[in-house]
Write a protein that holds these residues in place. Structure first.
Motif, PDB file in Angstrom:
ATOM      1  N   TYR A   1      75.478 -15.732  62.647  1.00 47.45           N
ATOM      2  CA  TYR A   1      74.192 -15.055  62.491  1.00 47.45           C
ATOM      3  C   TYR A   1      74.403 -13.561  62.700  1.00 47.45           C
ATOM      4  O   TYR A   1      74.630 -13.109  63.827  1.00 47.45           O
ATOM      5  CB  TYR A   1      73.176 -15.589  63.500  1.00 47.45           C
TER       6      TYR A   1
ATOM      7  N   SER B   1      72.310 -11.133  62.641  1.00 48.70           N
ATOM      8  CA  SER B   1      71.240 -10.444  63.351  1.00 48.70           C
ATOM      9  C   SER B   1      70.302 -11.446  64.006  1.00 48.70           C
ATOM     10  O   SER B   1      70.363 -12.647  63.721  1.00 48.70           O
ATOM     11  CB  SER B   1      70.451  -9.538  62.391  1.00 48.70           C
TER      12      SER B   1
ATOM     13  N   LYS C   1      67.146 -11.592  63.461  1.00 54.18           N
ATOM     14  CA  LYS C   1      66.232 -12.069  62.426  1.00 54.18           C
ATOM     15  C   LYS C   1      66.767 -13.321  61.759  1.00 54.18           C
ATOM     16  O   LYS C   1      66.012 -14.250  61.436  1.00 54.18           O
ATOM     17  CB  LYS C   1      66.017 -10.969  61.386  1.00 54.18           C
ATOM     18  N   ASP C   2      68.100 -13.372  61.561  1.00 57.61           N
ATOM     19  CA  ASP C   2      68.704 -14.546  60.940  1.00 57.61           C
ATOM     20  C   ASP C   2      68.544 -15.771  61.829  1.00 57.61           C
ATOM     21  O   ASP C   2      68.358 -16.890  61.328  1.00 57.61           O
ATOM     22  CB  ASP C   2      70.175 -14.287  60.653  1.00 57.61           C
TER      23      ASP C   2
END
Length: 391
Positions: free
Chosen positions: A128, A130, A132-133
């Motif tokens: 991931y 970030s 957000k991911d």
């Protein structure tokens, strides 16, 4: 300094002065204060207060730091238990979804040509880039829906230390610094007094380590060594003189060491440190020797028929010269250390030299006065027995 010419000769790299590592307790020593507690939230305020105290005392310390000063960003997923229950999910399932696979699961085992081979399930390794991911990642619920993580968990941003120490089940934060003062014990004691005045939360304790702990251990060991030295000296004197009263009189010269040693340290601007205690340990043998010279002469004269008073007067007149010569020779040998003429050892041994010189002056002068008085008193007490037997 040697570092400057070395930098000119070899400009590449970085040169530093490591003499502080060789100085022991005379500057360049390291301070270490351990703060114990059950959790980081209760320890951190105390460690921050101690760090501020060390930073304010620039005369004694430099380069203060704590073991939790280096931190990294930390994101915590706080699951909404109510939403999880309504969707038939658990926090454990969310954690397993986001956790990397460290071990490949074994699907089955097959036999080929008499050899057994494990068959593994190859899984994709998801990363991931970030936060957000992570929030947009979905998890399948028993109801057949793909639920985004952000709908069932909230991401909280925080920080965490790069390392956490635990000793005996307690979390520990270390406050460290470099001691630049030449009086390590005084600097540590001053800081300890300030720490003792702090209002500590329940369950939080502070313990000094590093050079302070070493000094305290050394003080205890030297105290035991001095007690053992006095006991051994008394035992040897009892065996040599064939009685306990004369050796007891000789030991009366030892308390006078403290008077001269303390006055000498006060005049010299030194504190009672490890070197000073080593000087006291040396004085036990030197001072006792002077008293032995005096009392041994008295005993010999008593055996020749002189009274105790006459024997004391004769011994005082004949033994004062060798006693003073011994004291003066010892003082003269230690003067270079006290005055710093011996640069290789003068600074380190200055407290030792002052202690020996001061203790030797006071004990020598008082030994010639007090010890004869005590001896005469004890000998009168011993001579009462024949008189009682005659009655």
């Amino acid at each position: 300094m040697l570092v400057g010419p070395l930098k000119q000769e070899v400009p590449d790299g970085e040169w530093s002065d490591m003499s502080d590592m060789m100085m022991g307790g005379m500057g360049g020593s390291n301070l270490s204060v351990h703060v114990y507690g059950d959790d980081l939230d209760s320890i951190k305020p105390v460690s921050d207060q101690i760090l501020n105290l060390v930073e304010e005392d620039t005369a004694n310390f430099e380069k203060p730091d704590t073991s939790i000063s280096d931190t990294y960003e930390q994101y915590t997923l706080v699951a909404d238990q109510q939403k999880l229950s309504s969707l038939g999910l658990t926090a454990g399932q969310v954690a397993m979804k986001l956790s990397p696979v460290y071990e490949r699961p074994v699907l089955t085992e097959v036999e080929v040509d008499g050899k057994n081979y494990n068959v593994y399930i190859e899984t994709d390794k998801t990363t991931y880039p970030s936060i957000k991911d992570i929030e947009n990642e979905t998890i399948a619920s028993p109801l057949g829906m793909d639920i985004p993580i952000k709908e069932i968990a909230k991401v909280e941003k925080g920080s965490s230390p790069d390392s956490i120490m635990r000793i005996d089940g307690k979390m520990v934060v270390e406050v460290s610094a470099k001691i630049v003062s030449t009086d390590v014990q005084k600097a540590s004691r001053s800081l300890q007094d300030k720490i003792d005045s702090l209002d500590m939360p329940d369950g939080v304790t502070v313990q000094f380590g590093g050079v302070t702990e070493q000094i305290n251990d050394t003080f205890g060991q030297l105290g035991l060594a001095m007690a053992a030295a006095v006991a051994i000296v008394y035992f040897v004197l009892v065996v040599t003189f064939g009685g306990g009263l004369a050796p007891f009189t000789i030991l009366f010269s030892l308390p006078f060491i403290v008077i001269g040693a303390m006055v000498g340290l006060l005049i010299g601007g030194e504190t009672l440190n490890v070197s000073a205690l080593m000087g006291v340990l040396m004085l036990i043998g030197i001072v006792v020797t002077n008293a032995i010279v005096l009392i041994d002469r008295v005993i010999h004269k008593e055996r020749e028929g002189l009274s105790t008073r006459e024997a004391l007067l004769e011994a005082g007149a004949t033994r004062v010269r060798p006693i003073l010569m011994t004291a003066l020779a010892t003082i003269g040998a230690l003067l270079p250390l006290v005055l710093g003429w011996e640069h290789s050892a003068g600074i380190i041994s200055r407290g030792l030299g002052i202690t020996v010189i001061g203790g030797l002056i006071s004990s020598t002068l008082l030994t010639l006065v007090i010890v004869p008085v005590v001896y005469e008193f004890l000998m009168k007490f011993r001579k009462r027995k024949p008189a009682n037997e005659i009655d």
